[in-house]
Design a protein around this motif. Sequence first.
Motif, PDB file in Angstrom:
ATOM      1  N   UNK A  84       0.840  -1.198   0.000  1.00 54.46           N
ATOM      2  CA  UNK A  84       0.000   0.000   0.000  1.00 54.46           C
ATOM      3  C   UNK A  84       0.873   1.246   0.000  1.00 54.46           C
ATOM      4  N   UNK A 156      -8.733   4.138  -2.537  1.00 49.36           N
ATOM      5  CA  UNK A 156      -8.580   2.772  -2.038  1.00 49.36           C
ATOM      6  C   UNK A 156      -7.337   2.631  -1.170  1.00 49.36           C
ATOM      7  N   UNK A 157      -6.260   3.245  -1.617  1.00 46.37           N
ATOM      8  CA  UNK A 157      -5.007   3.105  -0.874  1.00 46.37           C
ATOM      9  C   UNK A 157      -5.109   3.751   0.497  1.00 46.37           C
ATOM     10  N   UNK A 160      -7.093   1.566   2.762  1.00 48.21           N
ATOM     11  CA  UNK A 160      -6.285   0.454   3.266  1.00 48.21           C
ATOM     12  C   UNK A 160      -5.238   0.954   4.262  1.00 48.21           C
TER      13      UNK A 160
ATOM     14  N   UNK B 149      -1.000  -5.406  -5.048  1.00 45.71           N
ATOM     15  CA  UNK B 149      -1.799  -4.183  -5.020  1.00 45.71           C
ATOM     16  C   UNK B 149      -1.690  -3.449  -6.346  1.00 45.71           C
ATOM     17  N   UNK B 153      -4.484  -2.633  -9.533  1.00 46.82           N
ATOM     18  CA  UNK B 153      -4.727  -1.357 -10.206  1.00 46.82           C
ATOM     19  C   UNK B 153      -4.432  -1.484 -11.699  1.00 46.82           C
TER      20      UNK B 153
END
Lengths: 229, 229
Positions: A84, A156-157, A160, B149, B153
């Motif tokens: 992430x 989204x990141x 998370x 991740x 994407x």
Amino acid sequence: MPAMTETKSITADKIASHLSQAVHEHRLQPGAKLREDEVCDLFGVSRTIVRQALRSMEFEGLLTIEKNRGAFVSKPTLKEAQEVFQARALLEPSTARAAAMRANAGDIEMLERHIKDEHVALDQDEAGLALKLSGDFHLEIARIADQQTIEQFLRQLISRSSLVIALYWRRRNALCESNAHHALVDALRNGDGDSAEELMKGHLLDIFSQLDLRERAEGSTSLRDALRL
Amino acid sequence: MPAMTETKSITADKIASHLSQAVHEHRLQPGAKLREDEVCDLFGVSRTIVRQALRSMEFEGLLTIEKNRGAFVSKPTLKEAQEVFQARALLEPSTARAAAMRANAGDIEMLERHIKDEHVALDQDEAGLALKLSGDFHLEIARIADQQTIEQFLRQLISRSSLVIALYWRRRNALCESNAHHALVDALRNGDGDSAEELMKGHLLDIFSQLDLRERAEGSTSLRDALRL
DNA sequence: TACTCACTTTTTGTATACAATATTTTTTAT
DNA sequence: ATAAAAAATATTGTATACAAAAAGTGAGTA
């Protein structure tokens, strides 16, 4: 005469954003289960809608849905946590640079308001709220940069990241990063793309360096309490 | 004794990936409508499942669902097209570098097979299939880099790239990029991260430079034909 | 006590019925 | 004949009923 305060039309989006906020603010901890019926009762809609909301949160990475078992707040592994922040390190610095080129007075004002709100939240010991606002600050920069695709990924990141912080954050007290945010706003105000990019890079590294490697035990929270309904 | 050829248990995922493949191969063009009942009949499941599949494709950016109107294959705007390739330019070069550090013999072999399959598809005038394989090649590199991740994407970005190419690709004939893919494999085989990163950067710029600015008229395709069911 | 098996309850998965909205067709008036 | 209005049809949105799976409960046994 009774007041017509019928809010009505509770959409899956509203439910998802309500639940997401609870996760962001750590009122719902990683591992917590979200039973469909419970959410139905809380919001007064059928399972159809609730399932839509849960599904969308799964796509965002906030929930993990296990077949025939239910929806749980995700518990990112250590590897996922690293990924992430690696992804953020790739996306955010150049986004900050672009934002510095585009930010207008209104944008700067909004960012400063964000920082102020963060301080207020911290003063009131609302660490969860402060964390949520901190994430919003980063998203706001992507919005200023006018990069919708990247903004979507960043959403989204950051979601998370909130889970990662819930699991791996070292100290429980303060997020001493508001200085970094201040410096970023300064760079944006001056249209200084180089600085903005560098500051963002450093800021992300700083956050990442404050994560702990050990795993944490999960706490269980009442869904009703967490949502304040 | 009748053969037990019951495939059974058609999941939303299978439907989504079948439909996605059709979009990737341009058998379903941007703007095409996917009626729920039609998909139901094609796969023999209820609307519940089909709606799940369509929703997941919306999250991936392949479909746009308009309330009360239905699901349509997305038509990225010019700005979105640019954003997609800007995002890829941020993510893929460093991913290629990481892949160069990790690729083993099996990985290289798989990539070479991909390139070969691309050639075969092109020789058979299956431009759509070749495009799909080309996208898979890029995804494969993210997989080798072991960055889930970013891979996630990238999957979305490559999906959208396929739509962008359907709308804005300049010439209809060949994708003359297999040389670029070959060079990338060489860099990966040699563990040459610097080259891999640079090659990927150039490759993406090259693709982007071949896009046309004008908009295209959409063609309508029969859903049944497009899916070959 | 610890364990297992059967049974009950709870929870999620899927199909379907009905409601709401959009689209198409038909009718009607100018 | 054209355009507007109205009716009919088709399509999506939501709730609910039922099926399938998991989780919980308790009696019986070693």
